[in-house]
Scaffold this motif. Structure first.
Motif, PDB file in Angstrom:
ATOM      1  N   LEU A  50      53.891 -62.725  47.923  1.00 51.26           N
ATOM      2  CA  LEU A  50      53.467 -64.123  47.988  1.00 51.26           C
ATOM      3  C   LEU A  50      52.980 -64.536  46.608  1.00 51.26           C
ATOM      4  O   LEU A  50      52.488 -63.703  45.839  1.00 51.26           O
ATOM      5  CB  LEU A  50      52.315 -64.305  48.986  1.00 51.26           C
ATOM      6  N   ARG A  51      53.093 -65.809  46.295  1.00 53.94           N
ATOM      7  CA  ARG A  51      52.496 -66.299  45.051  1.00 53.94           C
ATOM      8  C   ARG A  51      50.988 -66.227  45.145  1.00 53.94           C
ATOM      9  O   ARG A  51      50.408 -66.397  46.220  1.00 53.94           O
ATOM     10  CB  ARG A  51      52.936 -67.734  44.777  1.00 53.94           C
ATOM     11  N   GLY A  52      50.358 -65.985  44.021  1.00 52.10           N
ATOM     12  CA  GLY A  52      48.912 -65.932  43.990  1.00 52.10           C
ATOM     13  C   GLY A  52      48.295 -67.270  43.651  1.00 52.10           C
ATOM     14  O   GLY A  52      48.985 -68.212  43.262  1.00 52.10           O
ATOM     15  N   ASP A  53      46.990 -67.353  43.805  1.00 54.58           N
ATOM     16  CA  ASP A  53      46.218 -68.502  43.350  1.00 54.58           C
ATOM     17  C   ASP A  53      45.546 -68.123  42.039  1.00 54.58           C
ATOM     18  O   ASP A  53      44.887 -67.077  41.947  1.00 54.58           O
ATOM     19  CB  ASP A  53      45.150 -68.886  44.380  1.00 54.58           C
ATOM     20  N   PHE A  54      45.720 -68.964  41.029  1.00 49.21           N
ATOM     21  CA  PHE A  54      45.114 -68.651  39.736  1.00 49.21           C
ATOM     22  C   PHE A  54      43.598 -68.545  39.889  1.00 49.21           C
ATOM     23  O   PHE A  54      42.964 -69.411  40.475  1.00 49.21           O
ATOM     24  CB  PHE A  54      45.465 -69.730  38.711  1.00 49.21           C
TER      25      PHE A  54
ATOM     26  N   VAL B  85      43.213 -58.879  43.820  1.00 44.63           N
ATOM     27  CA  VAL B  85      43.693 -59.670  42.692  1.00 44.63           C
ATOM     28  C   VAL B  85      44.719 -58.847  41.923  1.00 44.63           C
ATOM     29  O   VAL B  85      44.745 -57.624  42.010  1.00 44.63           O
ATOM     30  CB  VAL B  85      42.559 -60.103  41.726  1.00 44.63           C
ATOM     31  N   PHE B  86      45.561 -59.541  41.198  1.00 46.29           N
ATOM     32  CA  PHE B  86      46.367 -58.932  40.143  1.00 46.29           C
ATOM     33  C   PHE B  86      45.809 -59.426  38.816  1.00 46.29           C
ATOM     34  O   PHE B  86      45.728 -60.640  38.588  1.00 46.29           O
ATOM     35  CB  PHE B  86      47.832 -59.344  40.236  1.00 46.29           C
TER      36      PHE B  86
ATOM     37  N   VAL C 132      44.258 -63.646  35.756  1.00 41.39           N
ATOM     38  CA  VAL C 132      43.915 -63.044  37.041  1.00 41.39           C
ATOM     39  C   VAL C 132      44.361 -63.974  38.175  1.00 41.39           C
ATOM     40  O   VAL C 132      44.058 -65.178  38.158  1.00 41.39           O
ATOM     41  CB  VAL C 132      42.396 -62.789  37.146  1.00 41.39           C
ATOM     42  N   TYR C 133      45.061 -63.389  39.149  1.00 44.66           N
ATOM     43  CA  TYR C 133      45.553 -64.144  40.305  1.00 44.66           C
ATOM     44  C   TYR C 133      44.985 -63.552  41.582  1.00 44.66           C
ATOM     45  O   TYR C 133      45.048 -62.335  41.804  1.00 44.66           O
ATOM     46  CB  TYR C 133      47.082 -64.096  40.357  1.00 44.66           C
ATOM     47  N   SER C 134      44.447 -64.416  42.439  1.00 43.34           N
ATOM     48  CA  SER C 134      43.995 -64.005  43.761  1.00 43.34           C
ATOM     49  C   SER C 134      45.211 -63.838  44.662  1.00 43.34           C
ATOM     50  O   SER C 134      46.109 -64.671  44.666  1.00 43.34           O
ATOM     51  CB  SER C 134      43.055 -65.059  44.364  1.00 43.34           C
ATOM     52  N   LEU C 135      45.222 -62.761  45.455  1.00 44.49           N
ATOM     53  CA  LEU C 135      46.371 -62.435  46.282  1.00 44.49           C
ATOM     54  C   LEU C 135      46.099 -62.779  47.744  1.00 44.49           C
ATOM     55  O   LEU C 135      45.236 -62.153  48.373  1.00 44.49           O
ATOM     56  CB  LEU C 135      46.703 -60.946  46.163  1.00 44.49           C
ATOM     57  N   PRO C 136      46.805 -63.760  48.301  1.00 46.72           N
ATOM     58  CA  PRO C 136      46.640 -64.068  49.729  1.00 46.72           C
ATOM     59  C   PRO C 136      47.014 -62.851  50.574  1.00 46.72           C
ATOM     60  O   PRO C 136      47.804 -61.996  50.155  1.00 46.72           O
ATOM     61  CB  PRO C 136      47.621 -65.224  49.960  1.00 46.72           C
ATOM     62  N   ARG C 137      46.457 -62.789  51.751  1.00 47.95           N
ATOM     63  CA  ARG C 137      46.749 -61.671  52.638  1.00 47.95           C
ATOM     64  C   ARG C 137      48.226 -61.710  53.052  1.00 47.95           C
ATOM     65  O   ARG C 137      48.726 -62.724  53.506  1.00 47.95           O
ATOM     66  CB  ARG C 137      45.860 -61.731  53.881  1.00 47.95           C
TER      67      ARG C 137
END
Length: 256
Positions: free
Chosen positions: A107-111, A147-148, A243-248
């Motif tokens: 999934l795409r992450g949130d910045f 996160v990535f 840094v990107y937050s990773l949705p579940r």
């Protein structure tokens, strides 16, 4: 890409060689130079702009104690994208979300944030063993699973000037409970920088050193233990992380 996914799942980090072409790397150099230049008149750190400092504990301890820093010798600038138009455009120039985060996560992450890690020549201080998960708010995990961090070397990062070291496999298992010995509420007020006893926590794991040429990167999650040594050389070692937050995964939209 499947091989990279397996390596990331196994080790908790993956090297990304040649991620940044020279024209984009030049944009990053200009952004870093501008931010570092703004610190030449600074005398004290703030939470977002941390200078290196003389004395025990270096820049981290000096910020907590209010000691003067070394002008022009910045250790880290948080939310770098808000202070530098050049660094703000890099994620789009490289397509980090669609070409890196989504293929690896599903999934795409949130910045989430960006940082300049400046580790300046001669006084760039050590970063002790730590997990980035310690710095995430507890409510983060109500929405996200991890996160990535995409850490990009702007200069050659070598063993002698403070390249990153990782502990492969340290990301597995439950979140460690207060492993650093610092209360989360007092984290940034403490003169003692968070430090993990990796020999006690992971006696069977072996650290690896990961030098990076300028323009190459490393991607890792919030639970992967890592460190970097002091920079006592005459060379600067600049890096920028996005840094990107990773949705579940498994929510609407899929997951790999």
């Amino acid at each position: 890409m499947e091989e990279l996914v397996r390596e990331l799942d196994e080790h908790g980090f993956i090297p990304l060689d040649g991620l940044v072409p020279e024209p984009v790397l030049e944009v990053m150099r200009r952004g870093c130079d501008d931010l570092i230049g703004r610190t030449r008149r600074m005398r004290h750190s703030t939470q977002g702009w941390q200078l290196e400092a003389e004395g025990e504990g270096g820049g981290w301890a000096a910020r907590a104690a209010g000691r003067a820093g070394i002008p022009g010798k910045v250790r880290v600038v948080g939310r770098a994208h808000e202070h530098s138009p050049e660094l703000a455009e890099v994620p789009e120039l490289l397509g980090l979300n669609e070409h890196v985060v989504e293929p690896l996560h599903g999934l795409r992450g949130d910045f989430y944030n960006s940082y300049l890690w400046a580790k300046p020549s001669e006084v760039g201080s050590e970063k002790p063993w730590h997990q980035d998960a310690l710095f995430l708010a507890e409510e983060f995990y109500e929405t996200y699973e991890d996160v990535f961090t995409i850490w990009i070397a702007v200069d050659d990062a070598r063993e002698d000037n403070g390249c990153l070291r990782f502990l492969p496999g340290s990301h597995r298992g439950q979140v460690l409970q207060d492993p650093h010995g610092i209360d989360r509420d007092d984290l940034f007020a403490s003169p003692r920088e968070p430090s993990l006893d990796i020999d006690r926590l992971w006696p069977d794991l072996t650290p690896v050193t990961l030098p990076r040429h300028a323009g190459s990167a490393v991607l890792f999650g919030a639970f992967t233990a890592h460190t970097s040594s002091a920079n006592t050389t005459e060379d600067q070692r600049r890096a920028v992380s996005y840094v990107y937050s990773l949705p579940r995964r498994g929510t609407a939209g899929g997951g790999r």
